[in-house]
Design an enzyme around this catalytic site. Sequence first.
Site, short mmCIF file in Angstrom:
data_model
loop_
_atom_site.label_atom_id
_atom_site.label_comp_id
_atom_site.label_asym_id
_atom_site.label_seq_id
_atom_site.Cartn_x
_atom_site.Cartn_y
_atom_site.Cartn_z
N SER A 1 18.73 42.17 10.67
CA SER A 1 19.37 41.57 10.04
C SER A 1 20.31 40.43 10.67
CB SER A 1 20.49 42.23 9.14
OG SER A 1 21.39 41.45 8.58
N LYS B 1 22.32 48.37 12.54
CA LYS B 1 21.11 47.45 12.82
C LYS B 1 20.98 47.03 14.39
CE LYS B 1 19.59 46.87 8.66
NZ LYS B 1 18.26 47.67 8.23
N TYR C 1 27.52 49.52 9.07
CA TYR C 1 26.18 49.28 8.47
C TYR C 1 25.59 48.24 9.60
CZ TYR C 1 22.65 46.26 6.56
OH TYR C 1 21.65 45.58 6.31
#
Length: 340
Positions: A126, A155, A151
Amino acid sequence: MAKCVLVSGGAGFIGSHVTVELIQAGYDVIVADDMSNCDLTCFEGVKKITGREDLPFVKMNFCEEESVNALFNDHQIDAVIHFAAFKAVGESVAEPLKYYGNNLVSFMNVLQAARIKGSAVLFSSSATVYGEPDILPVTERSPRQSATSPYGNTKQICEDMLRDSVKAYDGLRGIALRYFNPIGAHPSALIGELPRGVPNNLVPFITQTAIGKRECLSIFGNDYPTPDGTCQRDYIDIVDLAKAHVCAVSRMLDGKMKEDYEIFNIGTGKPLSVLELVNAFQKVNGVRLNYRFAPRRSGDVTAIWADPSLANRELGWKAERSIEETLAAAWAWEQKLANK
Ligand code: UDP
């Protein structure tokens, strides 16, 4: 014989669109999902779009090592695309161990199996890894910044797991695609985004407001140092994004990689502000949207958009769909859901 691609998390928003494009490009696909954050709507839609009633589906949790190993033992998996992960930023702040536990363990199991079986690995990363960039647009060489949520951190850690594993284990190869803001729905209106509860993301909130499910869209912040005061993002059409995966898989499987670990930005290269997006939605769909300005949302960056030229050049991929087509598709999908 067709090459086989395993799509973990393949029943979700991005996974289902990628499955369609892979099948249409001639790949055999196995869809695997634990269904923790979706129902069978999109999987059924994929079967309809592709005419593949026999599309293999495995209900499984990628944190269970034995299930992952069994899947890789039972099938010749040439490449795996890993989407199976939790993705709610706010929840990850409240429950970090749930996120670290799920997102890291599932990817570790995939990497272990891929290493043993020689499968190529595509990781769904992302643009959050860039944080608030100093220089725009961001290239793949732009520095990553400390993640602002667990979160986002998963990644970054998964990217590192892939990079380090590729470096250490002979024969292992992988690509990380850094998505900007994926939006829209398939033009068939058979698959699209199905957020549970109140949507966090802008476009599902817009479509739900337009259909009357939400009273009013809050635009978070109109005092940012941008041309109209609202945040700028790079909104990438979901079908365009899905096609990038087909290009990346073929690059890995057809021996076209320049390095065993590669990273590509997947975006349009064009910034759009929240207000510009809202106006485009109203114009193209002929609906009036009830919105108001609200305080900034914590954790939001002011502006980010991609330099996608590496993906354009190396993957032979380019975002093609216009924002109007994309927002019309998102609206058609919401209307379809309302009529169900
Ligand atoms: N946004 C907004 N209202 C909403 C949801 C999002 O104004 O109800 C804004 C948000 O502040 C950001 C942009 O829309 O500037 C995109 O947010 P989204 O959550 O879709 O993606 P993000 O860029 O945070 O990954």
